[in-house]
Design a protein around this motif. Structure first.
Motif, PDB file in Angstrom:
ATOM      1  N   VAL A  21       0.839  -1.208   0.000  1.00 47.38           N
ATOM      2  CA  VAL A  21       0.000   0.000   0.000  1.00 47.38           C
ATOM      3  C   VAL A  21       0.871   1.253   0.000  1.00 47.38           C
ATOM      4  CG1 VAL A  21      -1.608   1.364   1.387  1.00 47.38           C
ATOM      5  CG2 VAL A  21      -2.015  -1.084   1.057  1.00 47.38           C
ATOM      6  N   SER A  22       1.933   1.239   0.801  1.00 47.36           N
ATOM      7  CA  SER A  22       2.832   2.382   0.851  1.00 47.36           C
ATOM      8  C   SER A  22       3.481   2.640  -0.500  1.00 47.36           C
ATOM      9  CB  SER A  22       3.909   2.148   1.913  1.00 47.36           C
ATOM     10  OG  SER A  22       4.832   3.205   1.927  1.00 47.36           O
ATOM     11  N   HIS A  23       3.898   1.530  -1.143  1.00 47.33           N
ATOM     12  CA  HIS A  23       4.505   1.657  -2.469  1.00 47.33           C
ATOM     13  C   HIS A  23       3.499   2.205  -3.482  1.00 47.33           C
ATOM     14  CE1 HIS A  23       6.844   0.723  -6.024  1.00 47.33           C
ATOM     15  NE2 HIS A  23       5.815   0.044  -6.504  1.00 47.33           N
ATOM     16  N   LEU A  24       2.267   1.705  -3.422  1.00 45.39           N
ATOM     17  CA  LEU A  24       1.237   2.161  -4.363  1.00 45.39           C
ATOM     18  C   LEU A  24       0.888   3.633  -4.130  1.00 45.39           C
ATOM     19  CD1 LEU A  24      -1.136  -0.958  -4.408  1.00 45.39           C
ATOM     20  CD2 LEU A  24       0.388  -0.170  -6.240  1.00 45.39           C
ATOM     21  N   ARG A  25       0.904   4.054  -2.878  1.00 46.55           N
ATOM     22  CA  ARG A  25       0.638   5.470  -2.593  1.00 46.55           C
ATOM     23  C   ARG A  25       1.722   6.366  -3.199  1.00 46.55           C
ATOM     24  NH1 ARG A  25      -1.212   5.193   3.784  1.00 46.55           N
ATOM     25  NH2 ARG A  25      -3.415   4.656   3.413  1.00 46.55           N
ATOM     26  N   GLU A  26       2.977   5.948  -3.021  1.00 51.24           N
ATOM     27  CA  GLU A  26       4.066   6.727  -3.599  1.00 51.24           C
ATOM     28  C   GLU A  26       3.966   6.744  -5.117  1.00 51.24           C
ATOM     29  OE1 GLU A  26       7.721   5.159  -2.224  1.00 51.24           O
ATOM     30  OE2 GLU A  26       7.405   5.729  -0.115  1.00 51.24           O
ATOM     31  N   GLU A  27       3.640   5.590  -5.677  1.00 51.50           N
ATOM     32  CA  GLU A  27       3.494   5.506  -7.125  1.00 51.50           C
ATOM     33  C   GLU A  27       2.339   6.387  -7.604  1.00 51.50           C
ATOM     34  OE1 GLU A  27       3.739   1.962 -10.389  1.00 51.50           O
ATOM     35  OE2 GLU A  27       2.300   1.697  -8.751  1.00 51.50           O
ATOM     36  N   ASN A  28       1.249   6.387  -6.824  1.00 46.40           N
ATOM     37  CA  ASN A  28       0.087   7.200  -7.174  1.00 46.40           C
ATOM     38  C   ASN A  28       0.427   8.691  -7.163  1.00 46.40           C
ATOM     39  OD1 ASN A  28      -2.612   7.812  -7.745  1.00 46.40           O
ATOM     40  ND2 ASN A  28      -3.143   7.970  -5.593  1.00 46.40           N
ATOM     41  N   LEU A  29       1.178   9.130  -6.134  1.00 48.92           N
ATOM     42  CA  LEU A  29       1.584  10.531  -6.053  1.00 48.92           C
ATOM     43  C   LEU A  29       2.475  10.916  -7.222  1.00 48.92           C
ATOM     44  CD1 LEU A  29       2.311  10.986  -2.241  1.00 48.92           C
ATOM     45  CD2 LEU A  29       0.470  12.042  -3.551  1.00 48.92           C
ATOM     46  N   ASP A  30       3.397  10.003  -7.563  1.00 52.79           N
ATOM     47  CA  ASP A  30       4.304  10.270  -8.676  1.00 52.79           C
ATOM     48  C   ASP A  30       3.537  10.380  -9.988  1.00 52.79           C
ATOM     49  OD1 ASP A  30       7.038  10.442  -9.842  1.00 52.79           O
ATOM     50  OD2 ASP A  30       6.425   8.574 -10.806  1.00 52.79           O
ATOM     51  N   LEU A  31       2.569   9.463 -10.188  1.00 54.51           N
ATOM     52  CA  LEU A  31       1.775   9.506 -11.424  1.00 54.51           C
ATOM     53  C   LEU A  31       0.907  10.756 -11.479  1.00 54.51           C
ATOM     54  CD1 LEU A  31       0.707   5.750 -11.680  1.00 54.51           C
ATOM     55  CD2 LEU A  31       2.360   6.956 -13.116  1.00 54.51           C
ATOM     56  N   ARG A  32       0.370  11.169 -10.320  1.00 54.33           N
ATOM     57  CA  ARG A  32      -0.414  12.403 -10.293  1.00 54.33           C
ATOM     58  C   ARG A  32       0.454  13.610 -10.653  1.00 54.33           C
ATOM     59  NH1 ARG A  32      -5.365  12.689  -7.652  1.00 54.33           N
ATOM     60  NH2 ARG A  32      -6.139  10.705  -6.797  1.00 54.33           N
ATOM     61  N   GLU A  33       1.672  13.591 -10.116  1.00 54.67           N
ATOM     62  CA  GLU A  33       2.594  14.689 -10.390  1.00 54.67           C
ATOM     63  C   GLU A  33       2.925  14.752 -11.880  1.00 54.67           C
ATOM     64  OE1 GLU A  33       5.104  17.887  -9.179  1.00 54.67           O
ATOM     65  OE2 GLU A  33       3.687  16.719  -7.982  1.00 54.67           O
ATOM     66  N   ARG A  34       3.183  13.607 -12.470  1.00 49.60           N
ATOM     67  CA  ARG A  34       3.511  13.565 -13.890  1.00 49.60           C
ATOM     68  C   ARG A  34       2.307  13.931 -14.750  1.00 49.60           C
ATOM     69  NH1 ARG A  34       6.274   7.752 -14.283  1.00 49.60           N
ATOM     70  NH2 ARG A  34       6.205   8.222 -16.516  1.00 49.60           N
TER      71      ARG A  34
END
Length: 455
Positions: A21-34
């Motif tokens: 879940v932590s990894h997916l949250r970080e990935e989600n933030l990164d994708l939102r940023e991009r």
């Protein structure tokens, strides 16, 4: 499986899921940023990106300029300019009536007086003036035969005069004419037959003549109290090079370089500007240049804040900083003197408060901008304490914009030498304009100087 074993298995599974879940949250933030970069792209309206990089070239409807509420055109009370009659015409054509329009009687010999006058202004056909120089020799009683010398500059059987050489420099670096059109204009308008190769030769020779003045401009810029600096890309033989400028209200120094790094600055101003205030943008070689004071371009920052406000919709920090910068610019227009000490102190306090309340770290670009402002805090309001310092770097941007116009009209430079020749001539032209002098007259005077190098 016992209860204890089941609990251990579930705890291990829970730990794995929590990491996932932590990894997916970080990935989600990164994708939102991009993704936000595509939803709110930088363009010429909200950043320093040139219009040529805009996607679909949107209309420039987000300028930093605010509406004044006035209609376009001349305002009430504005004195207009129109074509005026001269008091000393070159020719006077007297038009007297020959006969009476009523009865047809002859008016020859009848006294008449001026009723009305009108003037036309025109340019006569331009004809080149050919001057032949003949040297004579004389035999002295001592037996020595002495031959007179040709004037300085008359070095070949046939050569172009200083006015033509100055005109070629003017067409090249002021009017940006391509060589083919320059050749056509010299033939059609001035009746002077000159090849494109001849134009290249004259430009190189003119740049050599302008070298001492170019060096004088550099030295005076180095000794100035305020210097603005900027750089822009330029195409040279298919490769990307750079034009740099260092300028102020009276001087413009432009130079070509293959580098956009610190080496380009060191090549012309190795000691920096220890006695000056350097007005510049955020490019690292500029921020690292030695100077008595620095002034960051607030126009660049306001455009960046426009972009960040669009990307992070509703962020108060960007809006507050933008308002602060505009207030500071408004105060600067009133003058930087002791009577505004309270207002200046208030602006500095508002800045300190903003920097003490950083934006959300999740808003990565905004937080990066915040950290930059923390580093630049001493360079934001220099113009409020030194009246001669402007709050923006618009003067330097105008100084390098001409090379973009030149390239759009005439294309790239063939080699670095020709790019530097353009930089020399353009430096002289801009300095001439800033000092209220006639550009063509100044170039013609330079063309009379001796070249500094053989061609």
């Amino acid at each position: 499986m016992t209860d204890r074993e089941l609990i251990e298995v579930l705890m291990a599974r829970l730990e794995v899921l929590e990491k996932e879940v932590s990894h997916l949250r970080e990935e989600n933030l990164d994708l939102r940023e991009r993704l936000a970069k595509f939803e709110n792209p930088k363009n010429s309206r909200n950043s320093s990106v040139p219009p040529s990089k805009d996607e679909n070239r949107p209309k420039k409807n987000q300028s930093l300029r605010k509406s004044t509420g006035k209609k376009p055109g001349g305002q009430p009370g504005h004195k207009g300019n129109t074509l005026r009659m001269t008091a000393d015409p070159d020719h006077i054509m007297e038009l007297r009536p020959d006969y009476c329009r009523n009865c047809g009687s002859s008016l020859a010999g009848t006294a008449s007086e001026v009723d009305r006058s009108r003037q036309t202004v025109d340019i006569p056909p331009i004809r080149a003036v050919w001057t032949e120089y003949r040297t004579y020799g004389a035999q002295c009683a001592c037996g020595c035969r002495t031959v007179a010398d040709f004037p300085v500059g008359v070095d070949a059987p046939v050569s172009y005069g200083s006015n033509i050489e100055g005109l070629i420099g003017y067409f090249h670096a002021r009017q940006y004419l391509p060589f083919k059109r320059m050749k056509e204009m010299m033939g059609d308008v001035f009746n002077v037959d000159i090849s494109e190769g001849g134009i290249h030769y004259l430009l190189a020779r003119f740049a050599d003549r302008a070298t001492p003045l170019y060096e004088t401009i550099r030295q005076r810029v180095a000794a100035s109290a305020v210097v603005g600096a900027d750089e822009t890309g330029v195409k040279v033989n298919g490769e990307k090079h750079w034009f740099w400028t260092w300028q102020n209200e009276l001087l413009t120094y432009i130079a070509h370089s293959e580098s956009r790094g610190k080496s380009a600055i060191d090549a012309h101003f190795p000691g920096g500007f220890p006695g000056a205030t350097l007005v510049r943008d955020g490019w690292r070689p500029q921020t690292g240049t030695v100077a008595g004071h620095h002034q960051t371009c607030l126009a660049h920052l306001l455009r960046d804040l426009n972009y960040l406000s669009q990307k992070y919709d509703g962020t108060k920090w960007a809006a507050d900083l933008g308002k602060l910068l505009l207030d500071a610019i408004g105060l600067g227009r009133n003058g930087s003197c002791e009577k505004y000490d309270t207002e200046r102190a208030d602006i500095v306090q508002r800045l300190q408060k903003l920097l003490g309340e950083p934006p959300d770290k999740k808003q990565k670009e905004l937080y990066t901008f915040y950290r930059r402002m923390c580093r630049e805090r001493q360079n934001l309001f220099t113009f409020l304490y030194i009246p001669e310092v402007p709050p923006d770097n618009n003067g330097s941007e105008r100084a390098v914009r001409n090379v973009k116009v030149k390239q759009k009209i005439s294309g790239q430079f063939k080699n670095a030498g020709k790019a530097q020749n353009f930089a020399k001539i353009r430096s002289v032209i801009d300095t001439t304009i800033k000092n209220g002098m006639n550009v063509l007259d100044a170039l013609s005077l330079i063309a009379k100087l001796q070249p500094q190098a053989s061609n």
